[in-house]
Write an enzyme that holds these catalytic residues in place. Sequence first.
Site, PDB file in Angstrom:
ATOM      1  N   TYR A 177     -40.226   8.172  -1.805  1.00  0.00           N
ATOM      2  CA  TYR A 177     -41.221   7.549  -2.681  1.00  0.00           C
ATOM      3  C   TYR A 177     -42.527   8.332  -2.613  1.00  0.00           C
ATOM      4  CZ  TYR A 177     -43.808   5.683   1.309  1.00  0.00           C
ATOM      5  OH  TYR A 177     -44.556   5.576   2.455  1.00  0.00           O
ATOM      6  N   TYR A 205     -42.773  12.964   6.137  1.00  0.00           N
ATOM      7  CA  TYR A 205     -43.979  12.280   5.663  1.00  0.00           C
ATOM      8  C   TYR A 205     -45.015  13.295   5.224  1.00  0.00           C
ATOM      9  CZ  TYR A 205     -47.820   8.857   5.648  1.00  0.00           C
ATOM     10  OH  TYR A 205     -48.864   8.042   5.278  1.00  0.00           O
ATOM     11  N   PHE A 262     -52.639   7.987  -0.606  1.00  0.00           N
ATOM     12  CA  PHE A 262     -51.706   9.006  -1.100  1.00  0.00           C
ATOM     13  C   PHE A 262     -50.716   9.286   0.017  1.00  0.00           C
ATOM     14  CE2 PHE A 262     -50.011  13.221  -0.975  1.00  0.00           C
ATOM     15  CZ  PHE A 262     -49.540  13.408  -2.260  1.00  0.00           C
ATOM     16  N   GLU A 263     -49.430   9.159  -0.296  1.00  0.00           N
ATOM     17  CA  GLU A 263     -48.411   9.551   0.661  1.00  0.00           C
ATOM     18  C   GLU A 263     -47.102   9.771  -0.072  1.00  0.00           C
ATOM     19  OE1 GLU A 263     -48.014   6.435   3.548  1.00  0.00           O
ATOM     20  OE2 GLU A 263     -47.334   4.939   2.098  1.00  0.00           O
ATOM     21  N   ILE A 264     -46.308  10.681   0.472  1.00  0.00           N
ATOM     22  CA  ILE A 264     -44.940  10.891   0.027  1.00  0.00           C
ATOM     23  C   ILE A 264     -44.069  10.818   1.274  1.00  0.00           C
ATOM     24  CG2 ILE A 264     -43.320  12.408  -1.152  1.00  0.00           C
ATOM     25  CD1 ILE A 264     -45.569  13.787  -2.522  1.00  0.00           C
TER      26      ILE A 264
END
Length: 268
Positions: A177, A205, A262-264
Amino acid sequence: PFFRFLVLALTLVGLYGLIHVNYDAASDFISSSSKKLEPYQRQVSYEPGAPKPVNGCFAVLARNQDWRSLRESMKQMEDRFNHQFNYPYVFLNDEPFSEEFKNMTRSMTNADVHYGQIPKEHWSYPEWIDQDKAKEKRKAMVANKVMYGGSESYRHMCRFESGLFFKHELMQQFDYYWRLEPGIKYLCDITYDPFLYMKERKIRYGWTIGIYELMDTVPTLWESVKKFIAHNPDLIPAHNSLWWVSRDNGTSYNGCHFWSNFEIADLS
């Protein structure tokens, strides 16, 4: 000229420090294969609905009234990245989404969109919370002018974003995500696929900044963490991030944390 020299000198010193960080001490958030900064070639565009090399999505927590700022964010994302890659969006809300919200957001992308409601048990207090004590603590935080000190909804949001979001049924179908928030801006083109970049290098991450926490907002956090560690030593990997969050080997918390707006991440 001297000022420019000073700025340049400080910049070089900073870059030297970044380049010579002891990456071997880094946590499991980043795999060893990601230590080399390699040129990354632009990927071929993905057609809407076509299979993709990574099963990823944009995860969006929003309220019905956020549709205007969210349309601006989606336009930025579509213009800068997703018009080529067509990753789907998952919109989550603690209330049912209005038809207006759905229509206004669906029209901003050719990608698939999903709308879901957060279950009550994920947007409330756990049953073991002392509600009277919680209320008094919120009052004390308001009196001390702590940011969001009196807000229950903010606490529910933090709890949900801290982990419960990945248990939502709509998120179960995805492997990665990318968190997207109303009002964010992307000013530069993204000409490669960050999901694929992470998958190929086994990066768990991705984030953009780590900052110091406002310690008045988390007065009991570290004691709770230490109790958890003491009761669950088998869950703590030998290769962990203690070096990053504590300067005294775990006695106290130094306030460092990932700014997760903000993160993936890898959902596994």
